[in-house]
Structure formats: C-alpha cells, structure tokens
Motif scaffolding. Structure first.
Motif, PDB file in Angstrom:
ATOM      1  N   VAL A   1      48.312  33.693  45.131  1.00 27.46           N
ATOM      2  CA  VAL A   1      47.908  35.348  45.046  1.00 27.46           C
ATOM      3  C   VAL A   1      48.599  36.074  43.944  1.00 27.46           C
ATOM      4  N   ALA A   2      48.576  36.574  43.444  1.00 28.54           N
ATOM      5  CA  ALA A   2      49.065  37.218  41.877  1.00 28.54           C
ATOM      6  C   ALA A   2      49.711  38.802  42.339  1.00 28.54           C
ATOM      7  N   ASP A   3      50.593  37.844  43.445  1.00 30.05           N
ATOM      8  CA  ASP A   3      51.490  39.770  43.842  1.00 30.05           C
ATOM      9  C   ASP A   3      52.677  39.226  43.907  1.00 30.05           C
TER      10      ASP A   3
ATOM     11  N   PRO B   1      39.563  51.851  42.879  1.00 29.23           N
ATOM     12  CA  PRO B   1      40.570  51.432  43.579  1.00 29.23           C
ATOM     13  C   PRO B   1      40.585  50.308  43.423  1.00 29.23           C
ATOM     14  N   GLY B   2      41.294  49.082  42.908  1.00 32.50           N
ATOM     15  CA  GLY B   2      41.311  47.929  41.602  1.00 32.50           C
ATOM     16  C   GLY B   2      40.291  47.816  40.553  1.00 32.50           C
ATOM     17  N   VAL B   3      40.263  46.779  40.294  1.00 32.79           N
ATOM     18  CA  VAL B   3      40.359  46.201  38.827  1.00 32.79           C
ATOM     19  C   VAL B   3      38.891  45.784  39.466  1.00 32.79           C
ATOM     20  N   VAL B   4      38.960  45.031  40.570  1.00 32.94           N
ATOM     21  CA  VAL B   4      37.581  43.531  41.089  1.00 32.94           C
ATOM     22  C   VAL B   4      36.280  45.045  41.498  1.00 32.94           C
ATOM     23  N   PRO B   5      36.778  45.652  42.240  1.00 30.21           N
ATOM     24  CA  PRO B   5      35.873  46.905  42.226  1.00 30.21           C
ATOM     25  C   PRO B   5      34.984  47.625  41.214  1.00 30.21           C
ATOM     26  N   GLY B   6      36.142  47.723  40.431  1.00 29.55           N
ATOM     27  CA  GLY B   6      35.618  48.267  38.922  1.00 29.55           C
ATOM     28  C   GLY B   6      34.334  47.402  38.047  1.00 29.55           C
TER      29      GLY B   6
ATOM     30  N   VAL C   1      38.081  30.543  35.471  1.00 30.30           N
ATOM     31  CA  VAL C   1      38.691  31.942  35.257  1.00 30.30           C
ATOM     32  C   VAL C   1      39.239  32.589  36.403  1.00 30.30           C
ATOM     33  N   TYR C   2      39.743  33.416  37.088  1.00 32.41           N
ATOM     34  CA  TYR C   2      40.203  34.135  38.059  1.00 32.41           C
ATOM     35  C   TYR C   2      38.624  34.282  38.722  1.00 32.41           C
ATOM     36  N   HIS C   3      38.232  33.667  39.748  1.00 31.63           N
ATOM     37  CA  HIS C   3      37.246  33.068  40.906  1.00 31.63           C
ATOM     38  C   HIS C   3      36.963  34.410  40.935  1.00 31.63           C
ATOM     39  N   PRO C   4      37.334  35.341  41.433  1.00 33.63           N
ATOM     40  CA  PRO C   4      36.187  36.385  42.041  1.00 33.63           C
ATOM     41  C   PRO C   4      35.523  37.191  40.468  1.00 33.63           C
ATOM     42  N   PHE C   5      35.997  37.031  39.170  1.00 35.13           N
ATOM     43  CA  PHE C   5      34.814  37.593  38.846  1.00 35.13           C
ATOM     44  C   PHE C   5      33.316  36.810  39.196  1.00 35.13           C
ATOM     45  N   ALA C   6      33.288  35.290  39.070  1.00 35.44           N
ATOM     46  CA  ALA C   6      32.248  34.272  39.631  1.00 35.44           C
ATOM     47  C   ALA C   6      31.459  35.383  41.264  1.00 35.44           C
TER      48      ALA C   6
ATOM     49  N   LEU D   1      35.468  39.207  30.248  1.00 35.37           N
ATOM     50  CA  LEU D   1      36.891  38.430  29.454  1.00 35.37           C
ATOM     51  C   LEU D   1      38.059  38.380  30.090  1.00 35.37           C
ATOM     52  N   CYS D   2      38.837  38.026  30.259  1.00 37.83           N
ATOM     53  CA  CYS D   2      40.310  37.631  30.643  1.00 37.83           C
ATOM     54  C   CYS D   2      41.325  37.323  29.818  1.00 37.83           C
ATOM     55  N   SER D   3      41.728  38.670  29.189  1.00 33.67           N
ATOM     56  CA  SER D   3      42.664  38.664  28.462  1.00 33.67           C
ATOM     57  C   SER D   3      44.100  39.805  28.388  1.00 33.67           C
TER      58      SER D   3
ATOM     59  N   ILE E   1      44.533  43.713  33.361  1.00 33.46           N
ATOM     60  CA  ILE E   1      45.254  43.906  33.717  1.00 33.46           C
ATOM     61  C   ILE E   1      46.849  43.021  34.179  1.00 33.46           C
ATOM     62  N   HIS E   2      46.194  41.830  33.190  1.00 35.16           N
ATOM     63  CA  HIS E   2      48.028  41.146  32.995  1.00 35.16           C
ATOM     64  C   HIS E   2      48.147  41.469  32.014  1.00 35.16           C
ATOM     65  N   SER E   3      47.899  42.543  30.725  1.00 37.11           N
ATOM     66  CA  SER E   3      48.426  42.990  29.593  1.00 37.11           C
ATOM     67  C   SER E   3      49.846  43.048  29.074  1.00 37.11           C
TER      68      SER E   3
ATOM     69  N   PRO F   1      48.299  49.512  36.609  1.00 37.10           N
ATOM     70  CA  PRO F   1      50.002  49.269  36.987  1.00 37.10           C
ATOM     71  C   PRO F   1      50.042  48.472  37.960  1.00 37.10           C
ATOM     72  N   SER F   2      48.695  47.524  38.789  1.00 36.33           N
ATOM     73  CA  SER F   2      49.591  46.960  40.073  1.00 36.33           C
ATOM     74  C   SER F   2      49.961  45.340  39.531  1.00 36.33           C
ATOM     75  N   LYS F   3      49.656  45.207  39.266  1.00 37.51           N
ATOM     76  CA  LYS F   3      50.352  43.557  38.705  1.00 37.51           C
ATOM     77  C   LYS F   3      51.174  44.103  38.001  1.00 37.51           C
ATOM     78  N   THR F   4      51.678  44.702  36.779  1.00 36.41           N
ATOM     79  CA  THR F   4      53.149  45.163  36.000  1.00 36.41           C
ATOM     80  C   THR F   4      54.079  45.140  36.987  1.00 36.41           C
TER      81      THR F   4
ATOM     82  N   THR G   1      44.995  51.339  42.860  1.00 34.96           N
ATOM     83  CA  THR G   1      44.852  52.529  41.843  1.00 34.96           C
ATOM     84  C   THR G   1      44.611  51.700  39.978  1.00 34.96           C
ATOM     85  N   SER G   2      43.501  51.995  39.529  1.00 36.79           N
ATOM     86  CA  SER G   2      43.090  51.024  38.615  1.00 36.79           C
ATOM     87  C   SER G   2      42.333  51.748  37.387  1.00 36.79           C
ATOM     88  N   VAL G   3      42.247  51.545  35.999  1.00 33.35           N
ATOM     89  CA  VAL G   3      42.562  52.872  35.073  1.00 33.35           C
ATOM     90  C   VAL G   3      40.883  51.449  34.663  1.00 33.35           C
TER      91      VAL G   3
END
Ligand SMILES: Cc1ncc(COP(=O)(O)O)c(C=O)c1O
Length: 391
Positions: free
Chosen positions: A35-37, A93-98, A119-124, A166-168, A201-203, A232-235, A243-245
């Motif tokens: 998991v990515a934290d 409230p998160g990129v995936v909900p976004g 690619v990050y599986h929640p996309f599919a 796109l995952c970038s 999110i990983h930028s 700011p969640s991964k960073t 909280t996502s933008v």
C-alpha cells in the motif's frame, strides 16, 4: 542519522498497512511493504498546525479560506512551474473518489475509458464498478524500462473512447513521462475527443534528475481537454486526512463535476485535512527535498542488495514514486506461487503484480518509504527465501 531513520511503531493505530496485515497476509509476522503510504511522520509544520487546530477544541463546519487556494497555487507554481487559476480548483475526499466523480460527470454508462496497464488497480475497479468499459493500452516493457505504446493508443482512440485515465508519474512502474510523450498522447486524445484525467498524485515524489510535467501545463488546448488530480497525501503522508485537489481548467467540465458533488452533498472539507494541506504546501518543501534524498538512497540500497543477494529479482529502475517494481520472473514461479512465496516463505507483504492488470504477472511491487533498517529487514527476508528456493 536522518530523521527518516527513526522507526515508529504504527501497530494499533488502525493503520491499513500495519493493522490489516494478519487479515490480508495470514500472519502478524509478515512485514508490510505494500500500500502506498509511508512509515514516516508528516513534516513538523504540518503536525504543529494540526495540534494547534486540535487544541482549539471546536470542530464545526468549515469553509475553505483564500489562504488554502493560495497555498495550492503557490505549490504548483514553485514546484511544477504551473500557473493555475483559482477558479479551476476543486476538491475531493481522495483522488480515487475524485476519479469516480469524474466518471459520472464526464461519461455515460458503457462509455469506453482508456488506461495503461500495468497500472494502479483502482483505475480498473472504478471504471468497472461504475459500468464503464475498460480499454487497455498496455505499456511496453523493453530493455528494462517501460514506454507508452502510442500507435496502439491511436488505434484504440480511433475506435472511440470518452476518457483516458493517465497515471503520471506511473504507479507501479515508477515512470515519469517526458513532455514529448505526454504531448503525443495529448494530441491523440484531443484529435479523437477523449478527455484526459491525469492522476498526478505522485508528481512531487521525483527521483533526482527527473522533472514532472503537469499535463494541463503543456498547452491551453490540453488544459481545456483535461482534469488534473493532485494531493498532499502521498507527498507528505497525509492519506488518512482524505483531502485531494482536482484542477479543472475547462468551465464546462468543471460545471459537470460541480453538479455531481452538489448532488452527493460533498461540498464541505474535512477541517483537519484542510489545515494539514495548507501547512504542507506552504512549509513542507524542505522536508520533501530531504525525503527525496532518503528515498533515492533507499532505492540505491535496494538495487545493490538485490543485485548481490538475489540477482534473480531484477529492479525496474523508477524515476519517481516510492514504489519499486520488481521483475521476479526469473524465480520461475506461477502467479499464485509467487504470491505465496513472498507471503509465507519471505514473510513480506508486497503487492502482487497481477493485480495491476495485463503485464503485471511475475512482478511484485515493494514500497520503500520506510526507515532503512526496515528495508534491510524486508530485503534480507526476501533474499533468504530466494536462497532456499534455489537450494
Ligand atoms: C496513482 C494513484 N492514484 C490515487 C491513489 C490514491 O489516492 P487517494 O488515497 O487520494 O484516493 C494512489 C495511491 O496509491 C495512487 O497510486
């Protein structure tokens, strides 16, 4: 000693990574590297801002002050040379909900959505669960690195799709796409009326020598044909604050996004998420630079260790993210065997490559955002199990 060397016990904090390990991997002995934290505390100014807000004691409904927008704009400008206008900024409230909101807003049931596996599986999952169709434009693995298959993308685009996610930078392969690649991708999408949802999110987590290009910064045409998701969640390790933008330069797309959030009554922020985001974007830069140095040393350590102790496992060198994609095919294990091997023989909790879609079989994803001593422990476990496998 680095601040990132400190080992913090995360068990019994309701941590997904640590407290679900027995349920997911079958034993408490498994060392979680999935998991990515990160296993690091957030930057001090973020912790201080949260404590100060917590001490106030009243946590009523919260609005988003101008200072939050300023902090987001400042971060995009100073870190990514990207000027965003205040009215483009939305939240989720998160990129995936976004991503799910964007699917509702910008496509209809059965519409095709292109993704680039592995690619990050929640996309599919998100596409499928919301009754849209996945169109795979698989990455090409060549000479130890991944590149996009733009000819295949052109063909798929011609067959008709509404959106592309796109995952970038790219999770799990760690690729940081060049401006040239993004430009070609963007031109194909513009030509065929495909809106690009760029998950960035990983930028902020780039390895030395690599530069991230925000998709919408490439040209006004791309800006009008895209949505950029950041956080700011991964960073800064704030994923639990949800909280996502979501930056949407095109007014029509923005109105459609707004109408989905209005219908779901998801318009107010989480008080603590907002405070943490502003502090992180205003004061977290120095911490982030130190973190990137530490992660890059962890990567060097992992690369040298595996080359020496378990050379059957090849490291796909990432250019960004703290996730490392391990090519385990030389171990000669089938998908289920490899999963069992990591879990039961090595006793490490990784993400199995196959979950990331076509092209992921035979790979494992390891998270190296942990103190060096924890990384050493995980790698020793893997190398020990690999030695036994060969014996
Ligand atoms: C590419 C990508 N997007 C989104 C997320 C998760 O975002 P969130 O927790 O904001 O939903 C992750 C987490 O690993 C990710 O790698």
């Amino acid at each position: 000693m680095s601040q990132f060397d400190q080992v913090i016990d995360r068990r019994n904090t309701s941590s997904v990574k640590w407290d679900l390990v027995e349920k997911l991997y079958g034993s408490r002995e498994v060392l979680p590297m999935w998991v990515a934290d990160m296993d690091f505390p957030a930057p001090r100014p973020v912790v201080d801002a949260l404590i100060a807000r917590a001490q106030h004691g009243v946590y009523g409904y919260t609005t988003r002050p101008d200072s939050v927008y300023e902090a987001i704009e400042l971060w995009a400008r100073t870190r990514h040379n990207w000027t965003i206008e205040r009215e483009w900024i939305r939240f989720s409230p998160g990129v995936v909900p976004g991503l799910a909101f964007l699917l509702y807003a910008l496509s209809a049931p059965r519409d095709k959505v292109i993704i680039q596996p592995p690619v990050y599986h929640p996309f599919a999952f998100t596409i499928r669960e919301n009754d849209r169709q996945i169109v795979n434009n698989p990455l090409i693995f060549e000479n130890g690195r991944y590149r996009m298959d733009l000819d295949d993308l052109e063909r798929k685009a011609r067959e008709g799709a509404r959106l592309m996610i796109l995952c970038s930078p790219h999770n799990p392969v760690g690729g940081v796409w060049t401006q040239g690649e993004l430009r070609q991708l963007g031109e194909i999408c513009c030509e065929h009326g495909i809106t690009v949802i760029s998950d960035e999110i990983h930028s902020d987590l780039l390895l030395p020598g690599h530069v991230h290009t925000p998709f919408a910064s490439i040209s006004p045409e791309f800006a009008q044909n895209s949505v950029v998701c950041t956080a700011p969640s991964k960073t800064f390790n704030l994923a639990g604050l949800q909280t996502s933008v979501i930056t949407i330069p095109n007014k029509e797309l923005r109105d459609r996004f707004d109408s989905v959030l209005d219908r779901l009554h998801l318009t107010l922020p989480n008080t603590f998420g907002l405070v943490a985001m502003e502090a992180a974007y205003r004061y977290g830069g120095e911490w982030l630079d130190e973190l990137r140095g530490y992660l890059s040393a962890n990567l060097r350590y992992l690369t040298a260790f595996l080359a020496r102790e378990a050379p059957q496992i090849k490291v796909v060198q990432p250019q960004g993210t703290y996730l490392v994609w391990l090519d385990c095919r030389e171990l000669g294990l089938q998908t289920e065997e490899l999963s069992r091997f990591m879990r039961e023989d090595a006793k490490v909790g990784l993400d199995d490559g196959h979950i990331f879609g076509p092209g992921g079989e035979g790979f494992e994803r390891i998270n190296i955002a942990c103190p060096r001593s924890v990384l050493q422990e995980g790698l020793q476990r893997i190398a020990g199990a690999v030695r036994k496998l060969g014996a």
